[in-house]
Scaffold this motif. Sequence first.
Motif, PDB file in Angstrom:
ATOM      1  N   PHE A 140       0.838  -1.196   0.000  1.00  0.00           N
ATOM      2  CA  PHE A 140       0.000   0.000   0.000  1.00  0.00           C
ATOM      3  C   PHE A 140       0.877   1.252   0.000  1.00  0.00           C
ATOM      4  O   PHE A 140       2.012   1.229   0.478  1.00  0.00           O
ATOM      5  N   THR A 141       0.329   2.346  -0.510  1.00  0.00           N
ATOM      6  CA  THR A 141       0.975   3.645  -0.393  1.00  0.00           C
ATOM      7  C   THR A 141       0.026   4.583   0.333  1.00  0.00           C
ATOM      8  O   THR A 141      -1.200   4.468   0.210  1.00  0.00           O
ATOM      9  N   ALA A 142       0.602   5.496   1.107  1.00  0.00           N
ATOM     10  CA  ALA A 142      -0.220   6.408   1.909  1.00  0.00           C
ATOM     11  C   ALA A 142       0.282   7.831   1.781  1.00  0.00           C
ATOM     12  O   ALA A 142       1.490   8.066   1.666  1.00  0.00           O
ATOM     13  N   THR A 143      -0.655   8.757   1.810  1.00  0.00           N
ATOM     14  CA  THR A 143      -0.333  10.178   1.851  1.00  0.00           C
ATOM     15  C   THR A 143      -1.097  10.801   3.013  1.00  0.00           C
ATOM     16  O   THR A 143      -1.984  10.191   3.601  1.00  0.00           O
ATOM     17  N   GLY A 144      -0.762  12.048   3.327  1.00  0.00           N
ATOM     18  CA  GLY A 144      -1.379  12.725   4.458  1.00  0.00           C
ATOM     19  C   GLY A 144      -0.525  12.590   5.701  1.00  0.00           C
ATOM     20  O   GLY A 144       0.557  11.991   5.676  1.00  0.00           O
ATOM     21  N   TYR A 145      -1.024  13.162   6.805  1.00  0.00           N
ATOM     22  CA  TYR A 145      -0.236  13.238   8.031  1.00  0.00           C
ATOM     23  C   TYR A 145      -1.035  12.737   9.229  1.00  0.00           C
ATOM     24  O   TYR A 145      -2.257  12.889   9.286  1.00  0.00           O
TER      25      TYR A 145
END
Length: 216
Positions: free
Chosen positions: A59-64
């Motif tokens: 999986f890839t994730a963005t955001g904080y």
Amino acid sequence: MPIPCPLILDNVTIRHGAHTLVAVDARIAPGEVLTLMGPSGVGKSTLLAQVAGFLAPVFTATGYIRLGDEELTRLPAERRRLGLLFQDPLLFPHLSVGGNLAFGMPAGGGRRRRRQAVEAALADIGLAGFAGRDPATLSGGQRARVALMRVLLAAPRAMLLDEPFSKLDAALRDEMRRLVFARIREHGLPTLMVTHDRDDAEAAGGPVIALSAREA
């Protein structure tokens, strides 16, 4: 005890290839439970894995992800100090009940003080005198209570709940809901819970984000 602060998911989006699995933007106040609801396969547990710090590399994730002003996104899981409760209690079979409770406690304080803390915790959940017991001798409800107290004794700054009541019978489920959510409020822990059970969400009493298979 850590100073309570909000858990913030700042436009957290998780993808599998080109496919967006789940996207959440939320602020969870101290003592509040945000429930993420939906059927299996819509990304609920995957989001928990990202918050906890062990998202699978497929999986890839963005955001904080933040706890108050502290950025957690790039920290390894062990430095985030988040408490996790799963469907199964996952007690260590090679440790006694007391050993399980002491396992995650912060270092320091001396052996006597740690033992006193374990004894007080067991008394608090109606298991006084159980420190020397083998976890295999406990009932399902007793194991669930020990698992909860083990998490709390580790002094987490927030809680993540992954279907924590789904394997309990109806009577134990109600008892554990009351116990878990009362402790979350008492300790001021911002909490993210994933479930497919609407009764869990109602018992938590906080905001609900509903996901569907179409959104996944």
